[in-house]
Design an enzyme around this catalytic site. Structure first.
Site, PDB file in Angstrom:
ATOM      1  N   SER A  56       0.838  -1.206   0.000  1.00 15.96           N
ATOM      2  CA  SER A  56       0.000   0.000   0.000  1.00 15.96           C
ATOM      3  C   SER A  56       0.866   1.248   0.000  1.00 15.96           C
ATOM      4  O   SER A  56       1.783   1.381   0.820  1.00 15.96           O
ATOM      5  CB  SER A  56      -0.914   0.014   1.232  1.00 15.96           C
ATOM      6  OG  SER A  56      -1.630   1.226   1.293  1.00 15.96           O
TER       7      SER A  56
ATOM      8  N   ARG B 237     -10.341  -8.201  -4.313  1.00 15.81           N
ATOM      9  CA  ARG B 237     -11.055  -7.737  -5.502  1.00 15.81           C
ATOM     10  C   ARG B 237     -10.791  -8.585  -6.742  1.00 15.81           C
ATOM     11  O   ARG B 237     -11.642  -8.649  -7.628  1.00 15.81           O
ATOM     12  CB  ARG B 237     -10.738  -6.259  -5.767  1.00 15.81           C
ATOM     13  CG  ARG B 237     -11.448  -5.353  -4.778  1.00 15.81           C
ATOM     14  CD  ARG B 237     -11.223  -3.895  -5.042  1.00 15.81           C
ATOM     15  NE  ARG B 237     -11.965  -3.105  -4.059  1.00 15.81           N
ATOM     16  CZ  ARG B 237     -11.641  -1.864  -3.704  1.00 15.81           C
ATOM     17  NH1 ARG B 237     -10.605  -1.264  -4.254  1.00 15.81           N
ATOM     18  NH2 ARG B 237     -12.365  -1.229  -2.800  1.00 15.81           N
TER      19      ARG B 237
ATOM     20  N   ASP C 141      -7.935   0.925  -7.984  1.00 16.07           N
ATOM     21  CA  ASP C 141      -9.341   0.976  -7.581  1.00 16.07           C
ATOM     22  C   ASP C 141     -10.285   0.853  -8.765  1.00 16.07           C
ATOM     23  O   ASP C 141     -11.472   0.552  -8.592  1.00 16.07           O
ATOM     24  CB  ASP C 141      -9.639   2.281  -6.828  1.00 16.07           C
ATOM     25  CG  ASP C 141      -9.094   2.266  -5.414  1.00 16.07           C
ATOM     26  OD1 ASP C 141      -8.725   1.174  -4.930  1.00 16.07           O
ATOM     27  OD2 ASP C 141      -9.029   3.339  -4.790  1.00 16.07           O
TER      28      ASP C 141
ATOM     29  N   ARG D 144     -16.616  -0.677  -4.379  1.00 18.87           N
ATOM     30  CA  ARG D 144     -16.167  -0.699  -5.776  1.00 18.87           C
ATOM     31  C   ARG D 144     -16.823  -1.843  -6.561  1.00 18.87           C
ATOM     32  O   ARG D 144     -17.127  -1.675  -7.747  1.00 18.87           O
ATOM     33  CB  ARG D 144     -14.645  -0.831  -5.843  1.00 18.87           C
ATOM     34  CG  ARG D 144     -13.893   0.265  -5.107  1.00 18.87           C
ATOM     35  CD  ARG D 144     -13.681   1.480  -5.946  1.00 18.87           C
ATOM     36  NE  ARG D 144     -13.059   2.561  -5.181  1.00 18.87           N
ATOM     37  CZ  ARG D 144     -13.389   3.833  -5.254  1.00 18.87           C
ATOM     38  NH1 ARG D 144     -14.347   4.215  -6.083  1.00 18.87           N
ATOM     39  NH2 ARG D 144     -12.785   4.744  -4.525  1.00 18.87           N
TER      40      ARG D 144
END
Length: 423
Positions: free
Chosen positions: A172, A344, A313, A385
């Site tokens: 990150s 994700r 994202d 998202r």
């Protein structure tokens, strides 16, 4: 189970678009501007801020350290501490906000007393170990109470001493941003060397640009960031429209054809996600910057091979466009998406397959083959998202229902109103 997780929202299909959308302020920029304003000596006006769950969690955290907020229309007036934080009385609960957790952990070290930062079950699974390790190099002995490198995090009193440290960059970029934002108030100048690769580099650029707007310039050379000891300068700050939120309107035009104009998102945007229009352009859309915004004309016609590390994202958004577009799309260099609000890569794969999509997880990304899709009830994994991306796909594919639609409040509370307004 959180409130709203049993609810569902059907999506109605529609034809080619001709729409203009006005979007709220950037979440990333709002969070950084509020944290910086909280360290200023005089009140600061943050204009066009985002109002979302993540931002409210950030404000709750800053409030616990002595900052005050007055919200009026499209402005948040921040009464800062001048860098003299109060010691929080109670543990600080940050819900599911990884942004707040990672930016506030270094910030908490400026307080005269110890702090305990905690969150919901998913936040307790999100890694913090690399940030905690980096903080020890500049005098902060923060610890994971669970012993697994994840929240809850205890930050002891003793201050941010400064000096030199290293931080790993591939999980990150928020680890680096968190240190940089609070570094001017360390006892000594701070130097941070990033151990490459650095994921999501544009978010670090946002941090540097916002810091510079408040009078602190960070020197960078070959992955080494030098932050001078100093203070942030008071003043008003206007937040750009959120480029991540813009992706859903742009993707709608890519899927349906027609055109969408996004107000306020110009070619000079400081957000990495503003480059998403270029990805859609490679897929056959046309773009034009005019009147202070960007217009995209669809539809997308072909797949694309793209490194999405700089705008991770938007991988769910790109994935749904790719699934309905001819050809093969390869999305690369986004392994760190596995430690977001959901995994994700897995979430996108499972839900596209549920709709008949041809998608494979490929190590650090996805391979998606466009084809015929059918409707399905989409599980969102409490991930905003995923909910927003598949809602856009439902504009083209009949029979799509979004489960737990309220999870969009994390970053875009007005999503459904903007979404339904596109015609």
């Amino acid at each position: 189970m959180k409130s709203g997780e049993n609810s569902e929202r059907p999506v109605k299909t529609r034809g080619p678009l001709k729409s203009a959308v006005k979007l709220p302020g950037s979440k990333s920029i709002t969070a950084r501007a509020l944290l910086i304003a909280s360290l200023c000596e005089e009140p600061v006006r943050v204009e066009n801020p985002l109002d979302s769950d993540d931002i409210r969690r950030m404000m709750d955290g800053l409030r616990a350290f002595g900052s005050g907020f007055r919200v009026e229309d499209d402005v948040i007036e921040v009464s800062g501490t001048g860098g003299k934080l109060e010691a929080p009385v109670n543990p600080i609960f940050l819900g599911g906000s990884g942004t707040a957790m990672r930016l506030l952990t270094p910030y908490a070290s400026l307080a005269p007393g110890g702090s305990l930062l905690d969150g919901d079950s998913r936040l307790r699974e999100r890694p913090m170990e690399d940030l905690l390790e980096a903080l020890t190099g500049i005098g902060v002995m923060a610890e994971s109470l669970g012993g697994n490198g994840c929240p809850p995090i205890r930050v002891p009193p003793g201050g941010l001493k400064g000096g030199f440290t290293r931080v790993k960059g591939w999980v990150s970029s928020q680890y680096l941003s968190g240190i940089l934002l609070s570094a001017p108030y360390a006892a000594q100048p701070v130097t941070v060397e990033v151990i490459p690769p650095l994921s999501s580099r544009p978010y670090v650029d946002i941090t540097l640009r916002v810091m510079e707007s408040f009078g602190v310039r960070v020197e960078e050379e070959n992955g080494v960031f030098r932050v001078p000891k100093g203070k942030y300068r008071n003043g008003a700050y206007r937040v750009e429209p959120d480029a991540s939120s813009a992706s859903y309107a742009l993707a709608a035009a890519a899927l349906l054809g027609g055109e969408v104009f996004v107000e306020g998102l110009g070619s000079e945007s400081i957000q990495g996600d503003a480059r998403f229009v270029g990805v859609l352009e490679k897929m056959g859309c046309s773009i034009a910057y005019r009147d202070g915004g960007v217009e995209l004309r669809g539809p997308a016609m072909s797949g694309v091979d793209v490194d999405m590390n700089s705008m991770p994202d938007l991988v769910p958004t790109l994935s749904v466009v790719a699934a309905a577009t001819e050809g093969v799309t390869r999305i690369r260099n986004v392994e760190h998406l596995r430690v977001k609000e959901s995994d994700r890569l897995s979430s996108v794969t499972q839900e596209l397959r549920k709709m008949g999509g041809l998608v494979e997880e490929a190590g650090d990304g996805l391979v998606i083959r466009g084809g015929e899709l059918h409707g399905a009830a989409i599980d969102t994994y409490n991930d905003h998202r995923i909910a927003m991306a598949f809602a856009v796909l439902g504009l083209r594919v009949p029979g799509v229902t979004i489960r737990n639609p309220g999870c969009v409040n994390k970053s875009f509370p007005g999503f459904w109103e903007v979404f339904e307004g596109m015609q």
